[in-house]
Design a protein around this motif. Structure first.
Motif, PDB file in Angstrom:
ATOM      1  N   PRO A 105      11.705 -15.499  -8.108  1.00 14.49           N
ATOM      2  CA  PRO A 105      10.334 -15.260  -8.578  1.00 14.49           C
ATOM      3  C   PRO A 105       9.275 -15.409  -7.493  1.00 14.49           C
ATOM      4  CG  PRO A 105      11.524 -16.645 -10.131  1.00 14.49           C
ATOM      5  CD  PRO A 105      12.374 -16.536  -8.910  1.00 14.49           C
ATOM      6  N   LEU A 106       9.566 -16.199  -6.467  1.00 17.98           N
ATOM      7  CA  LEU A 106       8.576 -16.439  -5.421  1.00 17.98           C
ATOM      8  C   LEU A 106       8.348 -15.218  -4.539  1.00 17.98           C
ATOM      9  CD1 LEU A 106       9.667 -20.024  -4.281  1.00 17.98           C
ATOM     10  CD2 LEU A 106       7.762 -19.419  -5.788  1.00 17.98           C
ATOM     11  N   ILE A 107       9.320 -14.320  -4.493  1.00 17.14           N
ATOM     12  CA  ILE A 107       9.199 -13.174  -3.588  1.00 17.14           C
ATOM     13  C   ILE A 107       8.753 -11.908  -4.307  1.00 17.14           C
ATOM     14  CG2 ILE A 107      10.977 -14.094  -2.041  1.00 17.14           C
ATOM     15  CD1 ILE A 107      12.915 -12.073  -3.256  1.00 17.14           C
ATOM     16  N   VAL A 108       8.579 -11.997  -5.626  1.00 15.12           N
ATOM     17  CA  VAL A 108       8.232 -10.815  -6.413  1.00 15.12           C
ATOM     18  C   VAL A 108       6.744 -10.823  -6.734  1.00 15.12           C
ATOM     19  CG1 VAL A 108       8.696  -9.499  -8.514  1.00 15.12           C
ATOM     20  CG2 VAL A 108      10.526 -10.824  -7.437  1.00 15.12           C
ATOM     21  N   PRO A 109       5.990  -9.812  -6.308  1.00 16.78           N
ATOM     22  CA  PRO A 109       4.580  -9.710  -6.706  1.00 16.78           C
ATOM     23  C   PRO A 109       4.466  -9.682  -8.229  1.00 16.78           C
ATOM     24  CG  PRO A 109       5.068  -8.154  -4.944  1.00 16.78           C
ATOM     25  CD  PRO A 109       6.389  -8.726  -5.389  1.00 16.78           C
ATOM     26  N   VAL A 139      11.607  -1.517  -2.317  1.00 15.27           N
ATOM     27  CA  VAL A 139      11.352  -1.518  -0.870  1.00 15.27           C
ATOM     28  C   VAL A 139      10.469  -2.709  -0.492  1.00 15.27           C
ATOM     29  CG1 VAL A 139      10.239  -0.279   1.030  1.00 15.27           C
ATOM     30  CG2 VAL A 139      11.663   0.962  -0.612  1.00 15.27           C
ATOM     31  N   LEU A 140       9.433  -2.958  -1.292  1.00 19.48           N
ATOM     32  CA  LEU A 140       8.530  -4.068  -1.013  1.00 19.48           C
ATOM     33  C   LEU A 140       9.255  -5.408  -1.100  1.00 19.48           C
ATOM     34  CD1 LEU A 140       5.710  -5.227  -0.518  1.00 19.48           C
ATOM     35  CD2 LEU A 140       5.259  -5.018  -2.975  1.00 19.48           C
ATOM     36  N   VAL A 141      10.065  -5.594  -2.140  1.00 22.49           N
ATOM     37  CA  VAL A 141      10.794  -6.852  -2.318  1.00 22.49           C
ATOM     38  C   VAL A 141      11.814  -7.052  -1.197  1.00 22.49           C
ATOM     39  CG1 VAL A 141      12.427  -8.080  -3.806  1.00 22.49           C
ATOM     40  CG2 VAL A 141      10.442  -6.942  -4.811  1.00 22.49           C
ATOM     41  N   VAL A 142      12.509  -5.979  -0.808  1.00 20.40           N
ATOM     42  CA  VAL A 142      13.482  -6.072   0.292  1.00 20.40           C
ATOM     43  C   VAL A 142      12.772  -6.458   1.589  1.00 20.40           C
ATOM     44  CG1 VAL A 142      15.037  -4.734   1.757  1.00 20.40           C
ATOM     45  CG2 VAL A 142      15.179  -4.526  -0.726  1.00 20.40           C
ATOM     46  N   LEU A 143      11.603  -5.871   1.825  1.00 21.73           N
ATOM     47  CA  LEU A 143      10.840  -6.223   3.021  1.00 21.73           C
ATOM     48  C   LEU A 143      10.473  -7.698   3.020  1.00 21.73           C
ATOM     49  CD1 LEU A 143       9.372  -5.369   5.608  1.00 21.73           C
ATOM     50  CD2 LEU A 143       7.419  -4.689   4.196  1.00 21.73           C
ATOM     51  N   VAL A 144      10.047  -8.202   1.874  1.00 25.69           N
ATOM     52  CA  VAL A 144       9.712  -9.626   1.761  1.00 25.69           C
ATOM     53  C   VAL A 144      10.954 -10.487   1.960  1.00 25.69           C
ATOM     54  CG1 VAL A 144       8.876 -11.412   0.192  1.00 25.69           C
ATOM     55  CG2 VAL A 144       7.719  -9.208   0.272  1.00 25.69           C
ATOM     56  N   LEU A 145      12.084 -10.057   1.405  1.00 26.88           N
ATOM     57  CA  LEU A 145      13.328 -10.808   1.568  1.00 26.88           C
ATOM     58  C   LEU A 145      13.748 -10.891   3.029  1.00 26.88           C
ATOM     59  CD1 LEU A 145      15.633  -9.670  -1.386  1.00 26.88           C
ATOM     60  CD2 LEU A 145      14.992 -12.012  -0.813  1.00 26.88           C
ATOM     61  N   VAL A 146      13.643  -9.790   3.747  1.00 20.64           N
ATOM     62  CA  VAL A 146      13.999  -9.770   5.168  1.00 20.64           C
ATOM     63  C   VAL A 146      13.108 -10.733   5.947  1.00 20.64           C
ATOM     64  CG1 VAL A 146      14.023  -8.346   7.252  1.00 20.64           C
ATOM     65  CG2 VAL A 146      14.954  -7.445   5.118  1.00 20.64           C
ATOM     66  N   LEU A 147      11.816 -10.681   5.669  1.00 19.73           N
ATOM     67  CA  LEU A 147      10.884 -11.578   6.350  1.00 19.73           C
ATOM     68  C   LEU A 147      11.187 -13.038   6.021  1.00 19.73           C
ATOM     69  CD1 LEU A 147       7.585  -9.562   5.784  1.00 19.73           C
ATOM     70  CD2 LEU A 147       8.787  -9.864   7.950  1.00 19.73           C
ATOM     71  N   GLN A 148      11.523 -13.298   4.745  1.00 25.14           N
ATOM     72  CA  GLN A 148      11.860 -14.661   4.344  1.00 25.14           C
ATOM     73  C   GLN A 148      13.115 -15.142   5.064  1.00 25.14           C
ATOM     74  OE1 GLN A 148       9.940 -16.561   1.988  1.00 25.14           O
ATOM     75  NE2 GLN A 148      11.141 -18.113   3.049  1.00 25.14           N
ATOM     76  N   ALA A 149      14.103 -14.263   5.210  1.00 23.68           N
ATOM     77  CA  ALA A 149      15.338 -14.625   5.918  1.00 23.68           C
ATOM     78  C   ALA A 149      15.056 -14.942   7.381  1.00 23.68           C
ATOM     79  CB  ALA A 149      16.356 -13.492   5.796  1.00 23.68           C
ATOM     80  N   ILE A 150      14.182 -14.160   7.986  1.00 22.84           N
ATOM     81  CA  ILE A 150      13.800 -14.420   9.381  1.00 22.84           C
ATOM     82  C   ILE A 150      13.124 -15.780   9.497  1.00 22.84           C
ATOM     83  CG2 ILE A 150      12.285 -13.675  11.261  1.00 22.84           C
ATOM     84  CD1 ILE A 150      12.727 -10.800  10.302  1.00 22.84           C
ATOM     85  N   VAL A 196       5.941 -13.630 -18.816  1.00 20.59           N
ATOM     86  CA  VAL A 196       6.040 -13.193 -17.419  1.00 20.59           C
ATOM     87  C   VAL A 196       5.590 -14.311 -16.490  1.00 20.59           C
ATOM     88  CG1 VAL A 196       5.130 -11.616 -15.678  1.00 20.59           C
ATOM     89  CG2 VAL A 196       5.810 -10.734 -17.905  1.00 20.59           C
ATOM     90  N   GLN A 197       4.463 -14.918 -16.792  1.00 16.28           N
ATOM     91  CA  GLN A 197       3.954 -15.984 -15.927  1.00 16.28           C
ATOM     92  C   GLN A 197       4.873 -17.199 -15.934  1.00 16.28           C
ATOM     93  OE1 GLN A 197      -0.165 -16.849 -16.782  1.00 16.28           O
ATOM     94  NE2 GLN A 197      -0.861 -14.997 -15.752  1.00 16.28           N
ATOM     95  N   VAL A 198       5.430 -17.542 -17.080  1.00 22.60           N
ATOM     96  CA  VAL A 198       6.341 -18.699 -17.144  1.00 22.60           C
ATOM     97  C   VAL A 198       7.577 -18.460 -16.291  1.00 22.60           C
ATOM     98  CG1 VAL A 198       7.942 -19.953 -18.653  1.00 22.60           C
ATOM     99  CG2 VAL A 198       5.577 -19.577 -19.376  1.00 22.60           C
ATOM    100  N   PHE A 199       8.213 -17.305 -16.463  1.00 26.01           N
ATOM    101  CA  PHE A 199       9.479 -17.043 -15.765  1.00 26.01           C
ATOM    102  C   PHE A 199       9.296 -16.734 -14.279  1.00 26.01           C
ATOM    103  CE2 PHE A 199      11.126 -16.272 -20.101  1.00 26.01           C
ATOM    104  CZ  PHE A 199      12.259 -17.062 -20.036  1.00 26.01           C
ATOM    105  N   PHE A 200       8.078 -16.374 -13.871  1.00 27.67           N
ATOM    106  CA  PHE A 200       7.875 -16.057 -12.456  1.00 27.67           C
ATOM    107  C   PHE A 200       6.990 -17.064 -11.737  1.00 27.67           C
ATOM    108  CE2 PHE A 200       9.608 -12.132 -13.979  1.00 27.67           C
ATOM    109  CZ  PHE A 200      10.306 -11.620 -12.898  1.00 27.67           C
ATOM    110  N   PHE A 201       6.435 -18.034 -12.463  1.00 27.60           N
ATOM    111  CA  PHE A 201       5.636 -19.086 -11.828  1.00 27.60           C
ATOM    112  C   PHE A 201       6.333 -20.434 -11.829  1.00 27.60           C
ATOM    113  CE2 PHE A 201       1.292 -16.923 -12.875  1.00 27.60           C
ATOM    114  CZ  PHE A 201       1.544 -15.991 -11.889  1.00 27.60           C
TER     115      PHE A 201
END
Length: 566
Positions: free
Chosen positions: A126-130, A546-557, A173-178
């Motif tokens: 949930p932290l990486i999903v807008p 694409v946006l989530v994958v980009l965030v995941l890659v950055l998080q992994a780095i 939505v807010q409960v499960f993603f916050f």
């Protein structure tokens, strides 16, 4: 003369420039939006400084100043209901998140819960999903043609299992993603509690459940209250979920403020709603500090105690099932978005009619500019944040600059939609007509995320001894040269850690982007939002992935870099 000598050195000029930056792009916009709430029309403060005609017009605006907008908060049914609904939403989300997180946090921190590592890893999704993507995912799942709705109707149900376009939908939505915002602080709270108190309770004959209720749980209450206030503030300022899911008959402050400025150009209405949002967020921030100020909740002694994990199989198994359900919802939401992104068509059936990669081809053919815009804007905000945060950290630690420390804290209590409205109203006319440009967007991003960078660099700055800098000065270097060439390189670990966080959060930024981004600089988040509004769901899904994958890659780095530093 001493003041001039101290401030008109190289480092002194840098300090004045940073103060000017905050005054120009933070303090004055917030002041302007407050003044507009009285005048009902934009006020050109900068133009008043260089033009007598503009100054006279500004003065005339204040001769007709009124407090009707403040009265309208209580007399205007739309505004008042928006305030009450927003407060009700945030309060309800905070309570539910606490109820959800207590058993999961206890299970992770104090039990031999099965699949603990897997559940902990899934809790980061949930932290990486807008938020607007998570809201969109709920539409695909629980909407009229959603696969959950299909299964529900197949089992004999009628209509929606959960109507995503409702107050309930927004809450879920807010409960499960916050919930991760509250989960990890609560895990830490359970881990650091003094287990000797629990042992004493059990030695006196108390059952495990009674020890939890009377000892373990009360020790965690301060941390729970703190995280509840954080969730309240996050929920209250969330723009992505309500703008997608809020029905027309549900008024929420963030949505009403957006409509007033973007739809009706009602400057006074947008201004008063902005003032209310800032006031509520500021009050929550004050309440959190006031609650813990001067109070001692310490329960740890100097003697370390080994935490004994609860190995009750029934308890740990039940907690694992509950935690698994909670993390499964965000996981299914993102899998659903992925399925939509590769579907040829997907209607009322539980699975798509066919599969294709054409949606991704279209993105990299027709929407490559949106991806490039996201990266360029994020890099621009990152560079600006690094420069400002590095010097702010220096002034806060070396010169005890409480003023700059306060100014970098202010963005934490200003909702994104409120800050965007303040900037639009302030820079909508000459001589500083920046609204609709990439420059003001980069500045808005950097100010919004600057606190993350400052907190990271301040910690590094405190670990650098002052004698290193003094040695450079004694060898003939100016204070500014010593700060740039000696202190700067030593701060790279803190800068790197903060940089990834800033870059990721800017890439995901929703409220500022949707409100302020010009068409030629539209980033991915705005393109996804517009595709959803145009019912181009397959393209929206592909770009979301694409946006989530980009965030995941950055998080992994970021994680890899952090491990290397350790």
């Amino acid at each position: 003369m001493k003041w001039l000598k101290r401030n008109f050195t190289g480092i002194g000029i840098v300090k004045l420039v940073i103060y000017a930056f905050f005054i120009l792009f933070l303090i004055i916009p917030l002041l302007s939006v407050f003044l507009v709430s009285f005048t009902n029309e934009p006020i050109n403060l900068f133009g008043s400084l260089i033009s007598m005609e503009t100054l006279q017009h500004t003065v005339s605006q204040f001769t007709h100043a009124t407090v009707d907008n403040f009265k309208s908060v209580f007399s205007n049914g739309t505004y008042f209901s928006a305030l009450l609904n927003s407060l009700r939403l945030s309060f309800l989300v905070s309570i539910i998140v606490l109820i959800v997180c207590v058993p999961i946090a206890y299970g992770i921190a104090r039990t031999k819960m099965p699949f603990k590592k897997t559940i902990s890893a899934l809790c980061t999704i949930p932290l990486i999903v807008p938020t607007f993507i998570s809201a969109y995912a709920f539409i695909i799942m629980f909407g009229r043609a959603g696969w959950v709705t299909y299964l529900y109707n197949s089992l004999g149900g009628e209509g929606f299992l959960i109507d995503p376009y409702s107050f309930t939908g927004i809450v879920l939505v807010q409960v499960f993603f916050f919930f991760p915002y509250a989960l990890w602080p609560m895990v830490a709270t359970f881990k650091v509690s003094d287990v000797s108190l629990e042992e004493a309770s059990r030695n006196m004959g108390s059952k495990s459940w009674l020890t939890f209720v009377t000892v373990t749980f009360p020790l965690a209450i301060p941390g729970m209250l703190s995280t509840a206030l954080v969730i309240f503030a996050v929920s209250f300022s969330d723009f992505g979920t309500p703008i997608i899911l809020a029905p027309t008959d549900l008024n929420l402050l963030v949505v009403e403020a957006y409509r007033e400025i973007a739809g009706f150009f009602n400057w006074g209405g947008a201004a008063i709603l902005t003032v209310i949002m800032i006031a509520v967020a500021g009050f929550v921030f004050w309440l959190q500090n006031h609650f813990f100020k001067g109070k001692d909740y310490g329960a740890l002694s100097g003697k370390p105690k080994q935490v004994k994990m609860n190995d009750n199989k029934l308890l740990s198994g039940s907690l694992s099932v509950f935690a698994g359900f909670v993390v499964l919802v965000p996981l299914l939401a993102m899998l659903t978005v992925f399925m939509q992104s590769i579907a040829t068509t997907w209607g009322v059936d539980p699975l798509p009619a066919g599969y294709t990669l054409n949606h991704y081809k279209d993105i990299f053919t027709n929407s490559l500019g949106n991806i490039q815009n996201s990266i360029i804007l994020a890099l621009g905000a990152l560079v600006l944040s690094i420069i400002i945060a590095t010097f702010v950290s220096y002034f806060v630690v070396r010169q005890n600059s409480t003023g700059l420390d306060f100014m970098t804290t202010v963005p934490l209590i200003v909702p994104g939609i409120a800050f965007g409205i303040a900037l639009i109203q302030t820079f909508n006319t000459a001589p500083l007509q920046l609204t609709g440009t990439a420059a003001i967007l980069i500045i808005a991003y950097s100010i919004r995320r600057l606190p993350y960078m400052v907190r990271s660099t301040v910690g590094t700055m405190k670990s650098i001894k002052g004698d290193i800098e003094e040695a450079a000065v004694n060898l003939g270097a100016s204070t500014l040269t010593a700060a740039v060439t000696v202190i700067g390189p030593l701060m790279l670990p803190g800068i790197a850690a903060g940089s990834i966080l800033v870059f990721i959060t800017v890439i995901k930024e929703t409220s500022i982007t949707i409100l302020m981004a010009p068409a030629e600089w539209a980033p991915m988040s705005l393109a996804i939002f517009q595709n959803i509004l145009r019912a181009e769901y397959y393209s929206a899904a592909a770009m979301s992935i694409v946006l989530v994958v980009l965030v995941l890659v950055l998080q992994a780095i970021a994680n890899r870099f952090s491990r290397k530093e350790l």
